[in-house]
Every structure is written in C-alpha cells, then in structure tokens.
Enzyme design. Structure first.
Site, PDB file in Angstrom:
ATOM      1  N   SER A   1     -24.315 -15.356  -1.069  1.00 27.12           N
ATOM      2  CA  SER A   1     -25.132 -16.234  -1.923  1.00 27.12           C
ATOM      3  C   SER A   1     -26.629 -16.147  -1.620  1.00 27.12           C
ATOM      4  CB  SER A   1     -24.687 -17.682  -1.741  1.00 27.12           C
ATOM      5  OG  SER A   1     -23.347 -17.813  -2.026  1.00 27.12           O
TER       6      SER A   1
ATOM      7  N   ARG B   1     -12.324 -33.407  13.542  1.00 26.49           N
ATOM      8  CA  ARG B   1     -11.953 -34.816  13.306  1.00 26.49           C
ATOM      9  C   ARG B   1     -11.117 -35.430  14.410  1.00 26.49           C
ATOM     10  NH1 ARG B   1      -9.992 -33.737   7.202  1.00 26.49           N
ATOM     11  NH2 ARG B   1     -12.043 -33.368   6.287  1.00 26.49           N
TER      12      ARG B   1
ATOM     13  N   CYS C   1     -10.952 -36.613   2.289  1.00 26.41           N
ATOM     14  CA  CYS C   1     -11.324 -37.435   1.123  1.00 26.41           C
ATOM     15  C   CYS C   1     -10.322 -38.563   0.835  1.00 26.41           C
ATOM     16  CB  CYS C   1     -11.490 -36.546  -0.103  1.00 26.41           C
ATOM     17  SG  CYS C   1     -10.375 -35.148  -0.160  1.00 26.41           S
TER      18      CYS C   1
ATOM     19  N   GLN D   1      -4.230 -36.332  -6.237  1.00 27.16           N
ATOM     20  CA  GLN D   1      -5.512 -35.747  -5.827  1.00 27.16           C
ATOM     21  C   GLN D   1      -5.998 -34.680  -6.808  1.00 27.16           C
ATOM     22  OE1 GLN D   1      -4.100 -36.146  -1.230  1.00 27.16           O
ATOM     23  NE2 GLN D   1      -5.872 -34.842  -1.529  1.00 27.16           N
TER      24      GLN D   1
ATOM     25  N   SER E   1     -10.726 -30.589  -7.474  1.00 32.22           N
ATOM     26  CA  SER E   1     -12.015 -30.331  -6.813  1.00 32.22           C
ATOM     27  C   SER E   1     -11.910 -30.506  -5.306  1.00 32.22           C
ATOM     28  CB  SER E   1     -13.116 -31.235  -7.380  1.00 32.22           C
ATOM     29  OG  SER E   1     -12.751 -32.582  -7.227  1.00 32.22           O
ATOM     30  N   GLY E   2     -10.895 -31.231  -4.860  1.00 31.80           N
ATOM     31  CA  GLY E   2     -10.671 -31.386  -3.424  1.00 31.80           C
ATOM     32  C   GLY E   2     -10.298 -30.076  -2.751  1.00 31.80           C
TER      33      GLY E   2
ATOM     34  N   LYS F   1      -2.916 -35.745   8.126  1.00 27.38           N
ATOM     35  CA  LYS F   1      -4.329 -36.120   8.293  1.00 27.38           C
ATOM     36  C   LYS F   1      -4.533 -37.587   7.938  1.00 27.38           C
ATOM     37  CE  LYS F   1      -6.175 -31.643   6.810  1.00 27.38           C
ATOM     38  NZ  LYS F   1      -6.669 -30.954   5.603  1.00 27.38           N
TER      39      LYS F   1
ATOM     40  N   ARG G   1      -1.038 -33.002  -5.709  1.00 24.90           N
ATOM     41  CA  ARG G   1      -2.164 -32.448  -6.480  1.00 24.90           C
ATOM     42  C   ARG G   1      -1.860 -32.625  -7.959  1.00 24.90           C
ATOM     43  NH1 ARG G   1      -6.715 -31.542  -4.035  1.00 24.90           N
ATOM     44  NH2 ARG G   1      -5.854 -30.080  -2.528  1.00 24.90           N
TER      45      ARG G   1
ATOM     46  N   HIS H   1      -9.896 -38.839  -6.861  1.00 27.11           N
ATOM     47  CA  HIS H   1      -8.568 -38.999  -6.268  1.00 27.11           C
ATOM     48  C   HIS H   1      -8.077 -40.429  -6.523  1.00 27.11           C
ATOM     49  CE1 HIS H   1      -9.041 -35.184  -4.444  1.00 27.11           C
ATOM     50  NE2 HIS H   1      -9.047 -35.492  -3.172  1.00 27.11           N
TER      51      HIS H   1
ATOM     52  N   ASN I   1     -13.822 -38.013  -5.090  1.00 27.05           N
ATOM     53  CA  ASN I   1     -13.557 -37.332  -3.812  1.00 27.05           C
ATOM     54  C   ASN I   1     -14.727 -36.501  -3.324  1.00 27.05           C
ATOM     55  OD1 ASN I   1     -12.400 -35.909  -6.257  1.00 27.05           O
ATOM     56  ND2 ASN I   1     -12.466 -34.213  -4.821  1.00 27.05           N
TER      57      ASN I   1
HETATM   58  N1  LIG Z   1     -13.894 -31.088  -2.022  1.00 25.82           N
HETATM   59  C1  LIG Z   1     -13.576 -32.227  -1.413  1.00 25.82           C
HETATM   60  O1  LIG Z   1     -13.179 -33.238  -2.037  1.00 25.82           O
HETATM   61  C2  LIG Z   1     -13.695 -32.318   0.055  1.00 25.82           C
HETATM   62  C3  LIG Z   1     -13.590 -33.551   0.637  1.00 25.82           C
HETATM   63  C4  LIG Z   1     -13.692 -33.651   2.009  1.00 25.82           C
HETATM   64  C5  LIG Z   1     -13.893 -32.509   2.729  1.00 25.82           C
HETATM   65  N2  LIG Z   1     -13.991 -31.300   2.132  1.00 25.82           N
HETATM   66  C6  LIG Z   1     -14.217 -30.121   2.967  1.00 25.82           C
HETATM   67  O2  LIG Z   1     -15.526 -29.621   2.732  1.00 25.82           O
HETATM   68  C7  LIG Z   1     -15.529 -28.208   2.929  1.00 25.82           C
HETATM   69  C8  LIG Z   1     -16.096 -27.529   1.685  1.00 25.82           C
HETATM   70  O3  LIG Z   1     -15.323 -27.863   0.559  1.00 25.82           O
HETATM   71  P1  LIG Z   1     -15.794 -27.443  -0.918  1.00 25.82           P
HETATM   72  O4  LIG Z   1     -14.833 -28.156  -1.798  1.00 25.82           O
HETATM   73  O5  LIG Z   1     -17.245 -27.655  -1.133  1.00 25.82           O
HETATM   74  O6  LIG Z   1     -15.490 -25.856  -0.922  1.00 25.82           O
HETATM   75  P2  LIG Z   1     -16.069 -24.701  -1.886  1.00 25.82           P
HETATM   76  O7  LIG Z   1     -16.452 -25.266  -3.201  1.00 25.82           O
HETATM   77  O8  LIG Z   1     -15.081 -23.613  -1.860  1.00 25.82           O
HETATM   78  O9  LIG Z   1     -17.414 -24.208  -1.157  1.00 25.82           O
HETATM   79  C9  LIG Z   1     -17.388 -23.570   0.107  1.00 25.82           C
HETATM   80  C10 LIG Z   1     -18.808 -23.362   0.605  1.00 25.82           C
HETATM   81  O10 LIG Z   1     -18.761 -22.787   1.906  1.00 25.82           O
HETATM   82  C11 LIG Z   1     -19.592 -21.636   1.935  1.00 25.82           C
HETATM   83  N3  LIG Z   1     -19.109 -20.634   2.874  1.00 25.82           N
HETATM   84  C12 LIG Z   1     -17.898 -20.033   2.897  1.00 25.82           C
HETATM   85  N4  LIG Z   1     -17.846 -19.135   3.895  1.00 25.82           N
HETATM   86  C13 LIG Z   1     -19.049 -19.163   4.507  1.00 25.82           C
HETATM   87  C14 LIG Z   1     -19.618 -18.456   5.605  1.00 25.82           C
HETATM   88  N5  LIG Z   1     -18.937 -17.523   6.276  1.00 25.82           N
HETATM   89  N6  LIG Z   1     -20.883 -18.748   5.972  1.00 25.82           N
HETATM   90  C15 LIG Z   1     -21.592 -19.670   5.302  1.00 25.82           C
HETATM   91  N7  LIG Z   1     -21.113 -20.371   4.252  1.00 25.82           N
HETATM   92  C16 LIG Z   1     -19.849 -20.114   3.870  1.00 25.82           C
HETATM   93  C17 LIG Z   1     -19.546 -21.112   0.514  1.00 25.82           C
HETATM   94  O11 LIG Z   1     -20.649 -20.263   0.300  1.00 25.82           O
HETATM   95  P3  LIG Z   1     -20.539 -18.975  -0.678  1.00 25.82           P
HETATM   96  O12 LIG Z   1     -20.684 -19.524  -2.074  1.00 25.82           O
HETATM   97  O13 LIG Z   1     -21.698 -18.163  -0.244  1.00 25.82           O
HETATM   98  O14 LIG Z   1     -19.208 -18.350  -0.424  1.00 25.82           O
HETATM   99  C18 LIG Z   1     -19.639 -22.416  -0.264  1.00 25.82           C
HETATM  100  O15 LIG Z   1     -20.983 -22.857  -0.306  1.00 25.82           O
HETATM  101  C19 LIG Z   1     -14.082 -27.832   3.248  1.00 25.82           C
HETATM  102  O16 LIG Z   1     -13.932 -27.796   4.648  1.00 25.82           O
HETATM  103  C20 LIG Z   1     -13.296 -28.976   2.668  1.00 25.82           C
HETATM  104  O17 LIG Z   1     -12.055 -29.147   3.295  1.00 25.82           O
HETATM  105  C21 LIG Z   1     -13.915 -31.182   0.805  1.00 25.82           C
END
Ligand SMILES: NC(=O)c1ccc[n+]([C@@H]2O[C@H](COP(=O)([O-])OP(=O)(O)OC[C@H]3O[C@@H](n4cnc5c(N)ncnc54)[C@H](OP(=O)(O)O)[C@@H]3O)[C@@H](O)[C@H]2O)c1
Length: 342
Positions: free
Chosen positions: A40, A99, A130, A157, A160-161, A215, A236, A243, A316
């Site tokens: 990116s 966590r 979440c 859920q 987007s999670g 969790k 899901r 959620h 979420n």
């Molecule tokens: N979504 C939810 O509701 C939610 C709630 C609580 C916690 N979380 C947690 O938050 C985290 C992210 O979730 P998300 O939903 O935002 O995922 P996502 O939409 O798939 O986005 C993942 C992000 O991580 C980056 N990334 C991946 N590999 C990387 C690397 N090697 N070095 C640097 N950046 C890297 C990606 O960048 P690129 O675009 O460059 O690949 C992207 O910006 C996860 O651990 C998830 O479990 C999510």
C-alpha cells in the site's frame, strides 16, 4: 498539547475508521501517519478533509510517535508491537495477540478504565474483540446493581468483523446469485455467506467451541469479573456492518426489566431503544456509523431465578474496535498517564 499518532493498518476496515474517528472527535493530533504493508506504499487514505499517503511499516521510524493505533492482524502485532513499544510509543492494539497477557491491560474505558494504570510494563494496551466490547458495556452497570452469575449469548456478527476481503465476498457472492456465470465460491468464510448464516467464527477448539466464543468468555472475565460464567454461540450473518447479540443474564439478586431499563438509560456508552411495538428496537443497519451500544428488547426471563433477556447492537468497527482504541488514547491523556515520546 498535541500528539503524534501512527495508524498501522490504515488501509483496512478498522484503520480507516480510526482515522475518521480521530478527525471527528478532534483528537489533539500534531501529526498523523498512515502506515500499512509495502503493498500500500503511497496509497491515499482520508483523514478529515485531507488525505494521507501510506508508509510501509517495515521501514517506518516510530521515534517521536506518541501513539501507535494498530490494526494489522495478530501476526503483524506479535512481531511489531514490542519493537514499537520499545521505542517509547504506546501501542493500542486491536488484534487478539496481547489480550490475554497478564502484563497487558485489556480495556473498555466505560468498564475498567482504572486497569489501564499498569500499561507501562509492556507499553502495550489491548482492545477487546468486537463482540465482547459491546456486551461488557451493557453488562457492567447491571453487574454493579445485581451481580451477574451467568450469561448465555448468541451473536449475529457482520462480515466487516472479518476484514475488507470478507465484505467483498458478501458483495460479490450476493451479486453472483443473480448473474449466471458469476457465482463466487467461499474463500474468506467456510461456507457461502450470501443469504446464509454460518455458526463458525475463527477456528474450532478441542471442547467444540470456536475461538471467537472462547474469546468472549476469557475477555469478559478479564475486563469485568472472573466469577461471571459465559457461554457463547457466535454466528456470522450477511450484514455488512453492526454486530447484534441476544443475551440472557442470570443475576444473584432480583432485578426487574424496568429497573434494568432505568439503569441502562443512565449508563455511559449505552442507549436504550425499547418500545414494545413493531420496530421499537434497534437493528445493525441503524447502529452502523454510530458510537453507542444500543439496548433493546429488555425483558424478564422467568425460566430462571433472577433472569433478564436483552438485545444488544453496536457498530463493530467503531465501539468494537476503532472508537474504543481512540477512547483508550484519550483516557491516557486525560489521566495524564502518557509519557510524551522524545
Ligand atoms: N473488523 C472488526 O470489527 C474488528 C474488531 C476488533 C478487532 N479487529 C482486529 O483488527 C485487525 C484489523 O482488522 P480489519 O478488519 O481492519 O482488517 P483488514 O480490513 O483486512 O485490514 C488489514 C490491515 O492490515 C494491514 N496489514 C496486513 N499485513 C500487514 C503487514 N505485514 N504490515 C503492515 N500492515 C499490514 C493491511 O494493509 P494492506 O492494505 O497494505 O495489506 C490493512 O491495512 C485484526 O486483527 C482484527 O481481528 C477487527
């Protein structure tokens, strides 16, 4: 006083939401850096009225950065958070990597703000899952009144999670149902998600529960009270954002639906929408883009002693991740707990 903030995972669902919340809440930022993977590099992401160009995590220098709001998954966090924290920057991590570490506070500011005090042991603070975050916001004020013994929860859920790839899968699979030859096979999910429900989130554990369900149990105990028994079924559903949870609670003392409604009306982070008429409750579509944890369908469960049933809905990506992370940073600032980075 202003702070330098790096958002790692800035191109993802949670990272983009963090940037928008920092801007909406007028968080006192001096400088903001958008950081993601090398893929990116140079990608533009929105920050309020401006755009930021993404930097590569592997070559980004965290010297002088006060907060790293991290949402790049567990593996990236396990590798990078300790290095970033060692440079004097506080890491607030959204993944599950830290966590359950006893030296890492797991914080929902409305519930256990005082626990943040120990953060300097590792300079890492964890954000809960979440589904746990929105549930404990509603449980906390009820627990303070009548002591919760047991919680039975079923979650609904949104996709987007599971990240941006999961949202694309629901979108393209739904379209594929109507366009011959454009059917989309499951990739992110174990079965088709379009027009379906999948009773599996994360991997199976030996006892038959999934890791997502585990969790919710472990995190509720760490954040709220280790004596509370929780059993969860995490599902899901084909919803993009928001959620929902059907929660059944057994208390030590009697508590009426009316009293619970009054308590929740006053509780921080909670918004009660509970009219016993068609549509007098909240659905995920309405909670999307909002900060509150919505509580509806509050009623007594007469099948157990001192039982209540509730319907809890929240965005979420906001309370379940980005908003909570920004609130933790605000908590450190407001309590003057942050050592400013050199
Ligand atoms: N979504 C939810 O509701 C939610 C709630 C609580 C916690 N979380 C947690 O938050 C985290 C992210 O979730 P998300 O939903 O935002 O995922 P996502 O939409 O798939 O986005 C993942 C992000 O991580 C980056 N990334 C991946 N590999 C990387 C690397 N090697 N070095 C640097 N950046 C890297 C990606 O960048 P690129 O675009 O460059 O690949 C992207 O910006 C996860 O651990 C998830 O479990 C999510």
């Amino acid at each position: 006083m202003s702070y330098t903030v790096a958002v790692v995972g800035a191109t993802g669902n949670v990272g983009r939401e963090i940037l928008s919340i920092l801007s909406e809440r007028q968080f006192p930022v001096g400088e903001v850096h958008a950081v993601a993977s090398r893929r990116s590099l140079g990608t533009e992401v929105a920050f309020g009225e401006t755009t930021l160009k993404c930097k590569d995590l592997a070559s980004f220098d965290f010297a002088g950065v006060d907060f790293c709001l991290m949402s790049a998954g567990g593996a990236v966090s396990r590798e990078w958070s300790p290095k970033i924290a060692a440079s004097g920057c506080v890491v607030i991590d959204n993944s599950s990597a830290w966590r359950y570490d006893i030296d890492v506070p797991l914080i929902v500011p409305e519930v256990n703000a005082d626990a943040v005090a120990g953060y300097a042991k590792k300079n890492i603070i964890a954000n809960p899952n979440c589904s746990t975050a929105q549930m404990v916001v509603a449980l906390k004020p009820l627990h303070a009144r009548a002591i919760i013994k047991r919680v039975v929860v079923a979650t609904y859920q949104s996709v987007s999670g599971a990240g941006k790839a999961a949202m694309n899968e629901l979108w393209s699979q739904t379209k594929g149902k109507y366009v011959p030859g454009q059917e989309v096979e499951p990739a992110t999910f174990p079965k088709e998600i379009a027009f379906n429900c999948i009773p599996q989130i994360d991997v199976f554990m030996e006892d038959g529960y999934t890791r997502e369900e585990w969790k919710m149990v472990a995190e509720t105990k760490k954040i709220l009270d280790p004596r509370i028994k929780v059993t969860a079924t995490c599902v899901r559903v084909p919803v993009f954002v928001g959620h929902s949870e059907a929660v059944n609670i057994e208390f030590e003392e009697p508590i009426s639906a009316e009293e619970a409604r009054d308590i929740l009306r006053e509780a921080p982070g909670c918004l009660v929408i509970d009219k016993r008429e068609p549509g007098g409750y909240i659905t995920p579509m309405e909670a999307s883009g909002e900060d509150a944890t919505y509580i509806s369908r509050i009623r007594e469960d007469t099948t157990v002693e001192n039982g209540l049933a509730l319907w809890i809905v929240s965005d979420n990506l906001r309370k379940g991740a980005a908003l909570n992370a920004v609130q933790i940073a605000e908590l450190l600032i407001n309590r003057k707990l942050l050592k400013k980075a050199a």
